[in-house]
Design a protein around this motif. Structure first.
Motif, PDB file in Angstrom:
ATOM      1  N   GLY A 145       0.820  -1.206   0.000  1.00 37.35           N
ATOM      2  CA  GLY A 145       0.000   0.000   0.000  1.00 37.35           C
ATOM      3  C   GLY A 145       0.850   1.249   0.000  1.00 37.35           C
ATOM      4  N   PRO A 146       0.265   2.394  -0.323  1.00 41.03           N
ATOM      5  CA  PRO A 146       1.025   3.645  -0.385  1.00 41.03           C
ATOM      6  C   PRO A 146       1.563   4.048   0.979  1.00 41.03           C
ATOM      7  CG  PRO A 146      -1.327   4.070  -0.614  1.00 41.03           C
ATOM      8  CD  PRO A 146      -1.156   2.586  -0.669  1.00 41.03           C
ATOM      9  N   ARG A 147       2.715   4.722   0.959  1.00 40.06           N
ATOM     10  CA  ARG A 147       3.369   5.193   2.180  1.00 40.06           C
ATOM     11  C   ARG A 147       3.551   6.717   2.099  1.00 40.06           C
ATOM     12  NH1 ARG A 147       3.586   1.215   6.000  1.00 40.06           N
ATOM     13  NH2 ARG A 147       5.296   2.363   6.997  1.00 40.06           N
ATOM     14  N   VAL A 148       3.791   7.319   3.259  1.00 40.06           N
ATOM     15  CA  VAL A 148       4.092   8.747   3.327  1.00 40.06           C
ATOM     16  C   VAL A 148       5.467   8.905   3.958  1.00 40.06           C
ATOM     17  CG1 VAL A 148       3.436  10.979   4.281  1.00 40.06           C
ATOM     18  CG2 VAL A 148       1.664   9.410   3.486  1.00 40.06           C
ATOM     19  N   LEU A 149       6.378   9.516   3.219  1.00 39.42           N
ATOM     20  CA  LEU A 149       7.742   9.758   3.685  1.00 39.42           C
ATOM     21  C   LEU A 149       7.873  11.218   4.116  1.00 39.42           C
ATOM     22  CD1 LEU A 149       9.803   7.918   0.919  1.00 39.42           C
ATOM     23  CD2 LEU A 149       8.990   7.026   3.105  1.00 39.42           C
ATOM     24  N   LYS A 150       8.619  11.442   5.210  1.00 34.61           N
ATOM     25  CA  LYS A 150       8.749  12.791   5.749  1.00 34.61           C
ATOM     26  C   LYS A 150      10.191  13.057   6.148  1.00 34.61           C
ATOM     27  CE  LYS A 150       4.076  12.425   7.651  1.00 34.61           C
ATOM     28  NZ  LYS A 150       3.187  12.625   8.812  1.00 34.61           N
ATOM     29  N   GLN A 151      10.776  14.144   5.620  1.00 38.03           N
ATOM     30  CA  GLN A 151      12.086  14.550   6.119  1.00 38.03           C
ATOM     31  C   GLN A 151      11.920  15.056   7.547  1.00 38.03           C
ATOM     32  OE1 GLN A 151      14.063  18.056   4.651  1.00 38.03           O
ATOM     33  NE2 GLN A 151      12.175  18.933   3.805  1.00 38.03           N
ATOM     34  N   ASN A 152      13.014  14.987   8.333  1.00 36.88           N
ATOM     35  CA  ASN A 152      12.889  15.197   9.767  1.00 36.88           C
ATOM     36  C   ASN A 152      12.483  16.617  10.147  1.00 36.88           C
ATOM     37  OD1 ASN A 152      12.979  14.094  12.398  1.00 36.88           O
ATOM     38  ND2 ASN A 152      15.016  14.933  12.751  1.00 36.88           N
ATOM     39  N   ARG A 153      13.067  17.617   9.494  1.00 35.02           N
ATOM     40  CA  ARG A 153      12.737  19.006   9.809  1.00 35.02           C
ATOM     41  C   ARG A 153      12.257  19.703   8.556  1.00 35.02           C
ATOM     42  NH1 ARG A 153      16.342  22.238  14.156  1.00 35.02           N
ATOM     43  NH2 ARG A 153      14.305  23.209  14.397  1.00 35.02           N
ATOM     44  N   GLY A 154      11.120  20.336   8.660  1.00 38.48           N
ATOM     45  CA  GLY A 154      10.570  21.049   7.519  1.00 38.48           C
ATOM     46  C   GLY A 154       9.225  21.643   7.883  1.00 38.48           C
TER      47      GLY A 154
END
Length: 351
Positions: A145-154
């Motif tokens: 299934g689809p995932r959501v990736l997030k950089q640590n600071r933003g």
């Protein structure tokens, strides 16, 4: 002789002209200035930029407390200069909210991984190196299934991506659809390997990537829970369009978010969420991250998406972000809460 009222500096980013012209009335924080003054405090603007950081430091060392609203990313600028400056101010005995060290604990995406065991958590993964990310983020993993990736600071959706597998790998390539949460973004089809290379920049300077499952109820909206210390002071509800794929048509435009509707802390639709935040989740977060009550930011917020309903059909909530240093709309109750919290702080003598 009557003591002078405590001085409270409110810090936000701007240029030299903005610093020169700033008054308590001509900025987005004017309500906070009004409420702080109403309880006998002396708020003052402290516009910041790296170009005149020393001037700001001198000002902050002469006040009693500092409230900071500066985004981690802003037109290519970061808090690399500001955070050490604020540490100096705190070490000199001034009250700083939010302290940079507290932000690094609860105001980064890594908090989603560290608190995944709390009731607001889901299957959350953490990648600390580009090599580890490349090894783990493979087609077989995405097939679930689809995932959501997030950089640590933003902030502003920068470095937050919905990633979805487009089909089985063929001819040595794995096509994926990616959509950034940043305003104005549209879906892009790209090879998985190329996308992983694009994300390598997120690992610089000790950065990491947090990975969560995409929440299918995202189109139903996001709930922002405004906090003052450990108490809920209000809610904001908004139909978000970030990470929602726009209709497939020629010349499709990015979707735009709806206005945020504000509610008091007592709003019945959010009674369960308020109870969990105050009685369970905030204390558990503090224990997990090693944050004392006195170090909690005076004002912060937690963003939630709707998760799968529980066995009784009640809504569940999935934490997607905590904000402690970005600019946000303040609900009507919050300025007074900030004023009371500042007034309760022990007085430090200015230098």
């Amino acid at each position: 002789m009557k003591n002078a009222p405590p001085r409270i500096a409110i810090v936000w980013r701007g240029d030299r002209e903005a610093r020169r012209a700033a008054t308590p009335q001509n900025n987005r924080f004017h309500r906070i200035f009004e409420e702080l003054a109403a309880v006998g405090l002396a708020p003052e603007p402290a516009v910041f930029d790296e170009e005149f950081a020393e001037d700001v430091l001198e000002q902050l060392l002469a006040v009693d407390a500092v409230l900071v609203w500066v985004n981690p990313l802003d037109n290519g600028k970061t808090r690399k200069i500001l955070d050490p400056l604020l540490r100096k101010v705190a070490e000199a005995g001034r009250f700083v909210s939010a302290h940079p060290d507290v932000i690094l604990k609860m105001g980064v995406k890594e908090v989603l991984y560290e608190t995944r065991h709390i009731g607001w958590g889901v299957d959350t993964r953490l990648y600390r190196t580009a090599a580890g990310f490349r090894e783990a983020f493979v087609p077989t993993f995405l097939a679930a299934g689809p995932r959501v990736l997030k950089q640590n600071r933003g902030n502003g959706g920068q470095g937050i991506w919905k990633v979805e597998l487009m089909g089985a790998p063929a001819d040595g390539a794995t096509l994926i659809s990616v959509l950034e949460a940043k305003s104005g973004s549209v879906p892009e089809t790209i090879d998985l390997s190329d996308f992983i290379c694009r994300c390598e920049a997120y690992f610089t300077e000790g950065g990491c990537i947090v990975d969560q499952p995409f929440q299918s109820r995202l189109p139903q909206g996001m709930i922002r829970c405004y906090m003052s210390g450990s108490r809920v002071v209000g809610f904001g509800q908004q139909l978000v369009k970030a990470l929602v794929t726009p209709p497939s048509r020629p010349g499709r435009e990015p979707l735009q978010p709806s206005p945020r509707i504000m509610y008091p802390a007592s709003a019945e639709p959010f009674h369960s969420l308020r109870t969990r935040m105050e009685k369970e989740w905030t204390p558990e977060m503090m224990s997990t991250l090693g944050i004392e009550a006195a170090s909690l930011p005076i004002i912060w917020d937690a963003d939630f998406l709707y998760g799968a309903p529980d066995a009784a059909g009640n809504d569940s909530y999935v934490l997607c972000e905590i904000n402690v240093s970005s600019v946000f709309a303040i609900p009507d109750e919050a300025p007074a809460e900030i004023a009371r919290a500042i007034a309760s702080q022990p007085r430090r003598s200015a230098v």
